[in-house]
Motif scaffolding. Structure first.
Motif, PDB file in Angstrom:
ATOM      1  N   GLY A 124       0.817  -1.214   0.000  1.00 12.45           N
ATOM      2  CA  GLY A 124       0.000   0.000   0.000  1.00 12.45           C
ATOM      3  C   GLY A 124       0.849   1.261   0.000  1.00 12.45           C
ATOM      4  O   GLY A 124       0.557   2.220  -0.722  1.00 12.45           O
ATOM      5  N   ALA A 125       1.913   1.263   0.818  1.00 12.84           N
ATOM      6  CA  ALA A 125       2.830   2.410   0.825  1.00 12.84           C
ATOM      7  C   ALA A 125       3.492   2.578  -0.532  1.00 12.84           C
ATOM      8  O   ALA A 125       3.655   3.705  -1.025  1.00 12.84           O
ATOM      9  CB  ALA A 125       3.885   2.222   1.917  1.00 12.84           C
ATOM     10  N   LEU A 126       3.863   1.461  -1.165  1.00 13.54           N
ATOM     11  CA  LEU A 126       4.483   1.517  -2.485  1.00 13.54           C
ATOM     12  C   LEU A 126       3.511   2.063  -3.525  1.00 13.54           C
ATOM     13  O   LEU A 126       3.890   2.878  -4.378  1.00 13.54           O
ATOM     14  CB  LEU A 126       4.964   0.122  -2.880  1.00 13.54           C
ATOM     15  CG  LEU A 126       5.721  -0.007  -4.204  1.00 13.54           C
ATOM     16  CD1 LEU A 126       6.996   0.824  -4.184  1.00 13.54           C
ATOM     17  CD2 LEU A 126       6.056  -1.476  -4.485  1.00 13.54           C
ATOM     18  N   CYS A 127       2.240   1.640  -3.458  1.00 17.59           N
ATOM     19  CA  CYS A 127       1.225   2.138  -4.396  1.00 17.59           C
ATOM     20  C   CYS A 127       1.033   3.651  -4.252  1.00 17.59           C
ATOM     21  O   CYS A 127       1.039   4.390  -5.247  1.00 17.59           O
ATOM     22  CB  CYS A 127      -0.109   1.436  -4.154  1.00 17.59           C
ATOM     23  SG  CYS A 127      -0.219  -0.221  -4.834  1.00 17.59           S
ATOM     24  N   MET A 128       0.859   4.117  -3.016  1.00 16.31           N
ATOM     25  CA  MET A 128       0.605   5.543  -2.801  1.00 16.31           C
ATOM     26  C   MET A 128       1.815   6.377  -3.179  1.00 16.31           C
ATOM     27  O   MET A 128       1.682   7.450  -3.779  1.00 16.31           O
ATOM     28  CB  MET A 128       0.227   5.787  -1.342  1.00 16.31           C
ATOM     29  CG  MET A 128      -0.312   7.172  -1.060  1.00 16.31           C
ATOM     30  SD  MET A 128      -1.877   7.479  -1.917  1.00 16.31           S
ATOM     31  CE  MET A 128      -2.296   9.095  -1.278  1.00 16.31           C
ATOM     32  N   ALA A 129       3.012   5.904  -2.839  1.00 15.55           N
ATOM     33  CA  ALA A 129       4.222   6.644  -3.186  1.00 15.55           C
ATOM     34  C   ALA A 129       4.393   6.729  -4.700  1.00 15.55           C
ATOM     35  O   ALA A 129       4.708   7.796  -5.246  1.00 15.55           O
ATOM     36  CB  ALA A 129       5.447   5.970  -2.557  1.00 15.55           C
ATOM     37  N   THR A 130       4.176   5.605  -5.393  1.00 18.68           N
ATOM     38  CA  THR A 130       4.312   5.598  -6.849  1.00 18.68           C
ATOM     39  C   THR A 130       3.244   6.474  -7.494  1.00 18.68           C
ATOM     40  O   THR A 130       3.527   7.213  -8.444  1.00 18.68           O
ATOM     41  CB  THR A 130       4.204   4.161  -7.390  1.00 18.68           C
ATOM     42  OG1 THR A 130       5.155   3.337  -6.728  1.00 18.68           O
ATOM     43  CG2 THR A 130       4.472   4.128  -8.886  1.00 18.68           C
ATOM     44  N   GLY A 131       2.017   6.414  -6.977  1.00 19.44           N
ATOM     45  CA  GLY A 131       0.950   7.256  -7.509  1.00 19.44           C
ATOM     46  C   GLY A 131       1.234   8.736  -7.321  1.00 19.44           C
ATOM     47  O   GLY A 131       0.981   9.553  -8.214  1.00 19.44           O
ATOM     48  N   THR A 132       1.767   9.100  -6.156  1.00 24.99           N
ATOM     49  CA  THR A 132       2.117  10.502  -5.908  1.00 24.99           C
ATOM     50  C   THR A 132       3.218  10.968  -6.856  1.00 24.99           C
ATOM     51  O   THR A 132       3.154  12.065  -7.424  1.00 24.99           O
ATOM     52  CB  THR A 132       2.575  10.670  -4.439  1.00 24.99           C
ATOM     53  OG1 THR A 132       1.508  10.306  -3.563  1.00 24.99           O
ATOM     54  CG2 THR A 132       2.991  12.111  -4.163  1.00 24.99           C
ATOM     55  N   TYR A 133       4.226  10.121  -7.035  1.00 24.46           N
ATOM     56  CA  TYR A 133       5.327  10.473  -7.934  1.00 24.46           C
ATOM     57  C   TYR A 133       4.840  10.623  -9.382  1.00 24.46           C
ATOM     58  O   TYR A 133       5.173  11.593 -10.069  1.00 24.46           O
ATOM     59  CB  TYR A 133       6.416   9.402  -7.853  1.00 24.46           C
ATOM     60  CG  TYR A 133       7.446   9.496  -8.950  1.00 24.46           C
ATOM     61  CD1 TYR A 133       8.426  10.484  -8.927  1.00 24.46           C
ATOM     62  CD2 TYR A 133       7.416   8.614 -10.023  1.00 24.46           C
ATOM     63  CE1 TYR A 133       9.364  10.577  -9.946  1.00 24.46           C
ATOM     64  CE2 TYR A 133       8.354   8.699 -11.033  1.00 24.46           C
ATOM     65  CZ  TYR A 133       9.324   9.684 -10.997  1.00 24.46           C
ATOM     66  OH  TYR A 133      10.242   9.782 -12.004  1.00 24.46           O
TER      67      TYR A 133
END
Length: 303
Positions: free
Chosen positions: A155-164
């Motif tokens: 989940g952290a990876l998804c949100m971080a990638t989406g923000t980037y």
């Protein structure tokens, strides 16, 4: 000519989004029917997306649909599903500590994809933020469930990638439509999960209806508008670090409204998290100003 944005005002307005998300914990646990996490995520995102698209009926270009679907999955659909899986299988503190890795993940993406090495201050501040979150939330004897750990980190990876990616791709859609399409598409992705995994809703009380309304209108519509506005005006690392304010807000509201305890260690962790967020913001804004000051003479020289 558009009016230039003021970094600290943009930071404060963007910070309201995770602060609002932190308040949804109390609404969910104290007001909503229990054991329906995916239904709560669905009713938070889908109505908000429909309302925003009714206000701004803008269609994405045909070439933009692929990117929009990926952003919707990362920022809304997959993230919400993974978030609730982790919340049900892990103690809240452990899930929040893993979520606090988002700034470091974004720094890694910026370093690998854009060839921009993050500042030493930003890296150490992010590590301090994780340590502060651990001191604030991580209880002794936490259960290390493998599926929950995997879901929390994913989940952290998804949100971080989406923000980037949201910062890098800079959609041509108006902000309202850009936010609305992501909420709508993400909600559609959550629909079959809610139907298959959650029991049907009981007859709702007036208070529960207001709770779902708060999650949708404030927790999704307003919060995601502020968040995606921030991704267009602030560096991706600065935006992701503000996500630490969500569990921090939940802890403070629990202390103020529910009488939950605040130990000296937890208070030290809270101060460390706040200092970490401020340090990352200062470092990112300073780096942005430095880059801008270098680029201006180059533009003048070529004109």
């Amino acid at each position: 000519m558009s009016k230039p944005s003021i970094p600290w005002l943009d930071t404060l307005s963007t910070a309201l989004a995770p602060a609002i998300w932190g308040s949804t914990y109390i609404v969910t646990t104290q007001i909503l029917p229990p054991d329906r996490p995916f239904t709560a995520a669905l009713l938070r995102t889908l109505p908000a997306g429909l309302l925003l698209l009714l206000c701004c009926r803008a269609l994405p270009k045909r070439s933009a649909w692929g990117r929009l679907l990926l952003l919707s999955a990362l920022n809304i659909g997959a993230f919400q599903a993974l978030l609730f899986i982790a919340a049900y299988r892990l103690p809240g503190g452990l899930a929040a500590v893993l979520g606090a890795t988002q700034p470091l993940i974004v720094m890694g993406l910026v370093w690998l994809a854009d060839r921009r090495q993050p500042s030493t201050l930003a890296m150490w501040a992010s590590v301090a933020g994780i340590s502060g979150m651990a001191a604030l939330l991580l209880a002794p004897g936490a259960v290390w469930d493998a599926i929950g750990l995997t879901a929390a980190f994913a989940g952290a990876l998804c949100m971080a990638t989406g923000t980037y990616l949201a910062r890098r791709w800079q959609s041509e859609l108006p902000l309202i439509a850009f936010t609305g399409w992501q909420l709508l598409l993400g909600g559609i992705m959550l629909l079959p999960v809610a139907l298959l995994a959650d029991p049907p809703l009981p007859v709702l009380t007036g208070t529960q209806i207001l709770g779902y309304g708060y999650l949708s209108l404030i927790g999704a519509l307003l919060a995601y508008l502020l968040w995606f506005r921030g991704t267009t005006r602030l560096p991706a690392v600065a935006v992701s670090s503000l996500g630490l304010l969500s569990p921090l807000t939940a802890v403070v509201l629990g202390w103020l409204l529910l009488g939950q305890s605040m130990t000296p260690t937890a208070l030290a962790g809270l101060i460390t998290v706040l200092a970490s967020v401020l340090a990352v913001q200062w470092s990112s804004i300073s780096a942005s100003k430095h880059t801008h000051s270098i680029s201006i003479p180059t533009q003048k020289a070529s004109s």
